[in-house]
Design a protein around this motif. Structure first.
Motif, PDB file in Angstrom:
ATOM      1  N   THR A  50       5.018   7.470  -7.068  1.00  0.00           N
ATOM      2  CA  THR A  50       3.942   7.559  -6.102  1.00  0.00           C
ATOM      3  C   THR A  50       4.129   6.469  -5.058  1.00  0.00           C
ATOM      4  O   THR A  50       4.836   5.480  -5.300  1.00  0.00           O
ATOM      5  N   TRP A  51       3.501   6.648  -3.911  1.00  0.00           N
ATOM      6  CA  TRP A  51       3.725   5.726  -2.798  1.00  0.00           C
ATOM      7  C   TRP A  51       2.737   4.571  -2.778  1.00  0.00           C
ATOM      8  O   TRP A  51       2.925   3.588  -2.061  1.00  0.00           O
ATOM      9  N   THR A  52       1.657   4.656  -3.573  1.00  0.00           N
ATOM     10  CA  THR A  52       0.611   3.645  -3.519  1.00  0.00           C
ATOM     11  C   THR A  52       0.439   3.000  -4.881  1.00  0.00           C
ATOM     12  O   THR A  52       0.654   3.630  -5.920  1.00  0.00           O
ATOM     13  N   THR A  60       5.428   2.473  -8.013  1.00  0.00           N
ATOM     14  CA  THR A  60       6.038   2.547  -6.681  1.00  0.00           C
ATOM     15  C   THR A  60       7.380   1.832  -6.606  1.00  0.00           C
ATOM     16  O   THR A  60       8.014   1.836  -5.547  1.00  0.00           O
ATOM     17  N   GLU A 133       5.804  10.869  -5.034  1.00  0.00           N
ATOM     18  CA  GLU A 133       7.106  10.628  -4.428  1.00  0.00           C
ATOM     19  C   GLU A 133       8.121  11.597  -5.055  1.00  0.00           C
ATOM     20  O   GLU A 133       7.823  12.257  -6.065  1.00  0.00           O
TER      21      GLU A 133
END
Length: 608
Positions: A50-52, A60, A133
């Motif tokens: 994931t991006w966060t 991340t 992601e």
């Protein structure tokens, strides 16, 4: 009516009996898909999912698994090793003494379930699949491919029962469901493991040490999970991973090795438990550790009454309360009307003796009852104890227990100048208050284990087992059933009181509401009985593991709120359906519930 038969040696019969997989894939392609998918699943844990960083665990980072990625990595590595062993890779064959395919299905299922749970949790918490992601999509696809390959491996399907043309639609549906369930069981069925090869004693002891170290690592990780999603992922991976190891035959081999070196195994288990506080950076999880030991020790005492003697006691937690109150009243609490402060050894004797006396007083008039009648009487005793402790407040009765306020401000123990309430430095490690009580409770647990082992293998222990199996036959053989049952009741009560003396000092306060029949927070009588049944009646390790699970899981699943007991009940129903003998049963109970199991060549005195 015409019956058509086919000779067993015809090609048609061989084709019908040929093993096939759930999915239409050739065996070589399915095995390669399971191996390749597992390897790619392991590699995908080194990518960002994931991006966060809003999702707990910080998924991340590239090149460093974190949070739930670690659990997926463990499941994928286990599946990879089992898949390689199925190819006959040199050095890995001992990993699958019972065959690789059923274990491979469960290992790939563990990686698949944990990875998909993580992906769905990210999507639900952060608001959709857009927050994933490429690594998140990759792990979902590769884990699904690995599971599909494992399910496509051939296995021998059960033959469906012949259909009756006169059956109703519901009867046909039931028949199809029964056949589907039989096929599912056959999918995960494993052969009997090969015998443990002859090894030098030092090699067997090293294997036992490795098993204990692995158990300590798993327990430490589970108790140290920091958020709900991580603990649920841990339960998925640990449960399915243990099932995979069991189907591979490794659990059976480990059990055989520990049976050869019982004393070394027990000593090693206590050493591993003693190392637990040194794995913690603060006293937070040592708190859970000491409460688990108290709960487990009381459950082991109840195991004498229920597991060995076969007496259903539904008010056993009252003996824990008697010991706790007796120790609190003589340990210098300002709420105590006696105004005395006994040393620890005297308080321990007072608590154990008080519980012993109550066990004899309650058991003498009631143990002539059997079955449900005895259970109802013991349930009544548990409630009578709680109500009496509430009424001894100086208003409804004599001022002894301070009523619902309980005995408070119980001072910390001081044994030979060692203050259990302060921190101590030991070998560069800081040992806090709860870690101090953890070590003390570990010593008491060792005493209870010693009593259980010696009594279970003694003449009185054999009499308990005889009473449990058939009281009428035991009486006919000359066993004094009343005296034998009274001894079991008294010993079990004494051991519960022994744990209660430490509980009083750990909690600072003893109140009647701590000793209910049932409630969301253990220990209570229902949870104690569930710990014995869940772990395995009549064994030592069974109630200890059952108590640890029943204390740790509700503590970690507090986010369920009012649904916590519902989830607990569903879990118990499923366990009783699929493993009624408990997690770690003795061989006698395993044979009682699984008649098709291989009969043991020898049973010990206690049936283990």
């Amino acid at each position: 009516m015409t019956t058509q038969t086919t000779a067993p040696g015809t090609p048609g019969a061989r084709e019908a009996d040929a093993p096939t997989g759930l999915l239409p894939l050739p065996e070589k392609a399915a095995r390669a898909l399971a191996l390749g998918g597992s390897v790619l699943t392991a590699l995908s844990t080194f990518l960002a999912w994931t991006w966060t960083a809003d999702f707990p665990g910080d998924l991340t980072v590239y090149g460093y698994p974190g949070g739930l990625q670690v659990l997926v990595l463990v499941g994928a590595l286990l599946a990879t090793l089992i898949a390689l062993a199925s190819y006959g890779v040199k050095g890995l064959r001992p990993l699958v003494p019972a065959g690789a395919d059923p274990a491979l299905r469960l290992a790939t299922l563990a990686a698949f379930a944990t990875s998909w749970y993580t992906v769905l949790a990210i999507s639900a918490d952060l608001g959709g699949l857009v927050n994933l992601e490429p690594g998140g999509f990759l792990v979902a696809l590769t884990s699904l491919a690995a599971l599909a390959g494992a399910l496509a491996l051939p296995f021998r399907r059960p033959e469906p029962d012949p259909a009756d043309p006169d059956d109703t639609g519901w009867a046909k549906t039931r028949q199809r469901l029964a056949h589907a369930w039989a096929t599912t069981k056959a999918l995960f069925a494993a052969d009997s493991p090969r015998p443990v090869p002859a090894l030098p004693s030092y090699a067997e002891i090293l294997i036992i040490v490795g098993v204990l170290a692995l158990g300590l690592a798993v327990f430490t990780y589970g108790i140290g999970t920091e958020y709900d999603e991580q603990f649920i992922g841990f339960l998925i991976t640990a449960g399915l991973g243990f099932a995979a190891l069991n189907k591979a035959g490794l659990i059976t081999h480990a059990s055989q090795l520990t049976a050869r070196h019982q004393n070394i195994t027990i000593c090693g288990a206590f050493v591993a438990a003693a190392l637990f506080p040194f794995t913690q950076t603060d006293d937070q999880y040592a708190t859970l550790g000491v409460y688990i030991l108290i709960f487990a020790t009381v459950a082991l005492g109840l195991n004498i009454v229920v597991g060995l003697a076969g007496l259903l006691d539904l008010g056993y937690v009252a003996f824990l309360g008697v010991g706790a109150y007796a120790a609190a009243l003589v340990s210098g609490s300002p709420s105590s009307p006696f105004g005395v402060h006994f040393p620890f050894w005297a308080a321990v004797l007072a608590g154990a003796a008080a519980s012993l006396v109550f066990g004899v007083l309650i058991g003498a008039p009631t143990l002539r009852l059997r079955g449900d009648y005895l259970a109802i009487v013991t349930l009544g005793f548990g409630e009578i104890f709680r109500i009496t402790a509430n009424n001894l407040d100086g208003t409804s009765g004599p001022d002894i227990t301070n009523g619902s306020n309980g005995v408070s401000s119980i001072p910390n123990l001081d044994v030979l100048g060692f203050d259990f309430g302060t921190q101590h430095d030991l070998g560069g490690f800081t040992i806090g208050r709860f870690a101090n009580y953890f070590f003390l409770m570990l010593v008491i647990t060792a005493v209870v284990v010693l009593v259980f082992r010696r009594s279970g293998n003694s003449r009185i222990g054999r009499a308990w087992v005889a009473i449990r199996e058939d009281e009428t036959a035991a009486l006919a053989m000359g066993i004094n059933g009343f005296r034998v049952k009274l001894i079991a009741f008294a010993v079990g009560a004494c051991l519960a009181g022994l744990a209660g003396t430490v509980q009083a000092h750990v909690t600072y306060t003893v109140t009647p509401e701590q000793y209910l029949f049932a409630g969301p927070i253990p220990p209570n009588s229902a949870f104690l009985l569930a710990a014995v049944v869940l772990g395995g009646m009549g064994t030592i390790s069974g109630p200890l593991i059952g108590a640890a699970l029943l204390f740790l899981i509700p503590n970690k699943l507090q986010f369920l709120g009012n649904y916590q007991l519902f989830a607990f009940g569903v879990a118990l129903i499923l366990l009783m359906r699929f493993r009624p003998e408990g997690l770690i049963p003795n061989r006698r109970r395993r044979l009682e519930f699984h008649e098709d199991a291989e009969a043991p060549t020898l049973l010990t005195k206690a049936g283990a």
